[in-house]
Design a protein around this motif. Structure first.
Motif, PDB file in Angstrom:
ATOM      1  N   LYS A  70      -5.411  17.309  13.314  1.00  0.00           N
ATOM      2  CA  LYS A  70      -4.764  16.491  12.301  1.00  0.00           C
ATOM      3  C   LYS A  70      -3.276  16.830  12.239  1.00  0.00           C
ATOM      4  CE  LYS A  70      -8.849  16.113   9.331  1.00  0.00           C
ATOM      5  NZ  LYS A  70      -9.410  16.348   7.967  1.00  0.00           N
ATOM      6  N   MET A  71      -2.490  15.848  11.853  1.00  0.00           N
ATOM      7  CA  MET A  71      -1.047  16.037  11.705  1.00  0.00           C
ATOM      8  C   MET A  71      -0.604  15.536  10.337  1.00  0.00           C
ATOM      9  SD  MET A  71       2.132  14.631  14.073  1.00  0.00           S
ATOM     10  CE  MET A  71       1.796  12.876  13.758  1.00  0.00           C
ATOM     11  N   HIS A  72      -0.082  16.435   9.524  1.00  0.00           N
ATOM     12  CA  HIS A  72       0.491  16.069   8.235  1.00  0.00           C
ATOM     13  C   HIS A  72       2.017  16.056   8.371  1.00  0.00           C
ATOM     14  CE1 HIS A  72      -3.098  16.533   5.549  1.00  0.00           C
ATOM     15  NE2 HIS A  72      -3.509  17.308   6.546  1.00  0.00           N
ATOM     16  N   LEU A  73       2.638  14.952   8.024  1.00  0.00           N
ATOM     17  CA  LEU A  73       4.097  14.867   8.009  1.00  0.00           C
ATOM     18  C   LEU A  73       4.574  15.250   6.614  1.00  0.00           C
ATOM     19  CD1 LEU A  73       4.593  11.556  10.013  1.00  0.00           C
ATOM     20  CD2 LEU A  73       4.558  13.915  10.854  1.00  0.00           C
ATOM     21  N   LEU A  74       5.438  16.254   6.560  1.00  0.00           N
ATOM     22  CA  LEU A  74       5.857  16.838   5.285  1.00  0.00           C
ATOM     23  C   LEU A  74       7.365  16.802   5.134  1.00  0.00           C
ATOM     24  CD1 LEU A  74       3.574  20.018   5.355  1.00  0.00           C
ATOM     25  CD2 LEU A  74       3.095  17.829   4.219  1.00  0.00           C
ATOM     26  N   SER A  75       7.802  16.619   3.920  1.00  0.00           N
ATOM     27  CA  SER A  75       9.230  16.638   3.632  1.00  0.00           C
ATOM     28  C   SER A  75       9.807  18.032   3.833  1.00  0.00           C
ATOM     29  CB  SER A  75       9.473  16.195   2.183  1.00  0.00           C
ATOM     30  OG  SER A  75      10.801  16.488   1.794  1.00  0.00           O
ATOM     31  N   GLY A  76      10.979  18.061   4.462  1.00  0.00           N
ATOM     32  CA  GLY A  76      11.747  19.296   4.564  1.00  0.00           C
ATOM     33  C   GLY A  76      13.030  19.215   3.767  1.00  0.00           C
ATOM     34  N   GLY A  77      13.140  18.180   2.921  1.00  0.00           N
ATOM     35  CA  GLY A  77      14.337  17.973   2.118  1.00  0.00           C
ATOM     36  C   GLY A  77      14.969  16.623   2.411  1.00  0.00           C
ATOM     37  N   ARG A  78      16.140  16.425   1.861  1.00  0.00           N
ATOM     38  CA  ARG A  78      16.894  15.187   2.059  1.00  0.00           C
ATOM     39  C   ARG A  78      18.378  15.533   1.921  1.00  0.00           C
ATOM     40  NH1 ARG A  78      15.139   9.950   2.118  1.00  0.00           N
ATOM     41  NH2 ARG A  78      16.638   8.313   1.658  1.00  0.00           N
ATOM     42  N   LEU A  79      19.208  14.954   2.791  1.00  0.00           N
ATOM     43  CA  LEU A  79      20.610  15.343   2.850  1.00  0.00           C
ATOM     44  C   LEU A  79      21.520  14.123   2.882  1.00  0.00           C
ATOM     45  CD1 LEU A  79      20.263  18.102   5.601  1.00  0.00           C
ATOM     46  CD2 LEU A  79      20.471  18.480   3.135  1.00  0.00           C
ATOM     47  N   ARG A  80      22.711  14.312   2.334  1.00  0.00           N
ATOM     48  CA  ARG A  80      23.729  13.262   2.408  1.00  0.00           C
ATOM     49  C   ARG A  80      24.759  13.662   3.473  1.00  0.00           C
ATOM     50  NH1 ARG A  80      25.699  13.394  -2.520  1.00  0.00           N
ATOM     51  NH2 ARG A  80      24.281  11.807  -3.325  1.00  0.00           N
ATOM     52  N   TYR A  81      24.977  12.760   4.431  1.00  0.00           N
ATOM     53  CA  TYR A  81      25.926  12.975   5.517  1.00  0.00           C
ATOM     54  C   TYR A  81      26.966  11.860   5.508  1.00  0.00           C
ATOM     55  CZ  TYR A  81      21.853  15.418   7.672  1.00  0.00           C
ATOM     56  OH  TYR A  81      20.769  16.211   7.941  1.00  0.00           O
ATOM     57  N   ARG A  82      28.045  12.074   6.257  1.00  0.00           N
ATOM     58  CA  ARG A  82      28.924  10.959   6.581  1.00  0.00           C
ATOM     59  C   ARG A  82      28.198  10.043   7.559  1.00  0.00           C
ATOM     60  NH1 ARG A  82      32.656  14.981   7.623  1.00  0.00           N
ATOM     61  NH2 ARG A  82      32.759  14.345   9.803  1.00  0.00           N
ATOM     62  N   ARG A  83      28.134   8.774   7.245  1.00  0.00           N
ATOM     63  CA  ARG A  83      27.393   7.830   8.078  1.00  0.00           C
ATOM     64  C   ARG A  83      27.907   7.809   9.519  1.00  0.00           C
ATOM     65  NH1 ARG A  83      24.043   3.421   7.216  1.00  0.00           N
ATOM     66  NH2 ARG A  83      24.071   1.903   8.921  1.00  0.00           N
ATOM     67  N   GLY A  84      29.220   8.001   9.683  1.00  0.00           N
ATOM     68  CA  GLY A  84      29.812   7.938  11.007  1.00  0.00           C
ATOM     69  C   GLY A  84      29.330   9.008  11.969  1.00  0.00           C
ATOM     70  N   ILE A  85      28.703  10.074  11.461  1.00  0.00           N
ATOM     71  CA  ILE A  85      28.151  11.096  12.356  1.00  0.00           C
ATOM     72  C   ILE A  85      27.059  10.492  13.221  1.00  0.00           C
ATOM     73  CG2 ILE A  85      26.777  13.221  12.431  1.00  0.00           C
ATOM     74  CD1 ILE A  85      28.271  14.138   9.925  1.00  0.00           C
ATOM     75  N   TYR A  86      26.264   9.609  12.636  1.00  0.00           N
ATOM     76  CA  TYR A  86      25.105   9.048  13.326  1.00  0.00           C
ATOM     77  C   TYR A  86      25.304   7.621  13.810  1.00  0.00           C
ATOM     78  CZ  TYR A  86      22.628  13.117  11.586  1.00  0.00           C
ATOM     79  OH  TYR A  86      22.239  14.411  11.334  1.00  0.00           O
ATOM     80  N   TYR A  87      26.162   6.882  13.121  1.00  0.00           N
ATOM     81  CA  TYR A  87      26.335   5.459  13.438  1.00  0.00           C
ATOM     82  C   TYR A  87      27.813   5.174  13.689  1.00  0.00           C
ATOM     83  CZ  TYR A  87      21.620   5.078  11.491  1.00  0.00           C
ATOM     84  OH  TYR A  87      20.279   5.240  11.235  1.00  0.00           O
ATOM     85  N   PRO A  88      28.180   4.829  14.918  1.00  0.00           N
ATOM     86  CA  PRO A  88      29.591   4.571  15.226  1.00  0.00           C
ATOM     87  C   PRO A  88      30.101   3.347  14.479  1.00  0.00           C
ATOM     88  CG  PRO A  88      28.192   3.938  17.065  1.00  0.00           C
ATOM     89  CD  PRO A  88      27.309   4.652  16.106  1.00  0.00           C
TER      90      PRO A  88
END
Length: 253
Positions: free
Chosen positions: A2-20
């Motif tokens: 079995k595989m349980h997907l669990l939260s490890g937190g949530r973070l706010r980043y600058r969008r430009g780091i991930y999306y040009p």
């Protein structure tokens, strides 16, 4: 298994780091994902997410990194507090797999002193290098008394093809993903930051927080081939995908 997907937190980043093309001041809130794998030979936790203390004082634990990734979650959303949803405690976990040693992926390692921690040897070397803090490593998060087993490349964890760890460098030198095969729900790739959001796979580009772009693209292609073979890719920080997944108590089987 079995595989349980669990939260490890949530973070706010600058969008430009991930999306040009994003505006410099634009921000985005993204999840940190972890996975608990219940194999007949042991309990395996893939990534441990953020330490719960960063909710109240991120700078104390992360230093200057706190200005680049701001916690926006409650302590209950740290993985150490999510484990009861899967019916286990930290003392039940046998193996912790560190996809890499950035603090949003190994922050709760300290809560698993009994578990063997698997890390690529190249990642340990990068985290111990003289310039490691400037590259996002914090010794407080990973340099602990846990028994650490360095890996050199791929590893079929239990020898049955159910959990195969893959060395997919690029985001960091020792970046790891996991190929997981379940009976009913099929194959998954736990990509972590080798493919942080879907756009990186769909459009074949590496984000700005990449150690080696050429290696990252090769690793993205590796994961794309697994997807073509039928695996579902679980991205490390994709908010839209996370909202669509079964998380917490309800497992994939």
């Amino acid at each position: 298994m079995k595989m349980h997907l669990l939260s490890g937190g949530r973070l706010r980043y600058r969008r430009g780091i991930y999306y040009p093309g994003a505006d410099r001041e634009e921000t985005i809130e993204l999840p940190v994902s972890c996975a608990l794998l219940k194999h007949k030979q042991g309990l395996v936790l893939f990534d441990t997410g953020c330490h719960p203390s960063v909710v109240t004082n991120a700078e104390a634990r992360w230093g200057g990194l706190a200005r680049l990734m701001a916690p926006v979650f409650a302590e209950q959303q740290a993985v150490i507090n999510q484990l009861p949803l899967a019916g286990v405690t930290a003392g039940d976990v046998d193996v912790v797999v560190c996809s890499h040693l950035h603090p949003d992926h190994c922050g709760c390692n300290v809560f698993f002193p009994r578990a063997t921690v698997l890390i690529q040897a190249t990642e340990i070397a990068a985290a111990r290098a003289g310039n490691s803090e400037s590259r996002g490593y914090r010794a407080i998060e990973w340099d602990l008394p846990n028994p650490i087993e360095p890996l050199d490349g791929a590893r079929d964890l239990f020898g049955d093809g159910r959990i195969t760890l893959l060395h997919v460098p690029g985001h960091t030198p020792g970046m790891m993903a996991a190929h997981v095969v379940l009976d009913r729900d099929g194959a998954f790739v736990l990509a972590s930051d080798s493919v942080a959001v879907r756009a990186h796979l769909d459009e074949r580009y590496a984000p700005k927080n990449t150690w080696n772009v050429d290696q990252a693209i090769v690793s993205i292609e590796t994961i794309a081939r697994l997807q073509q073979d039928g695996a579902t890719v679980l991205f490390g920080h994709d908010a839209a995908q996370w909202a669509s997944l079964r998380t917490g108590a309800e497992p994939y089987v």
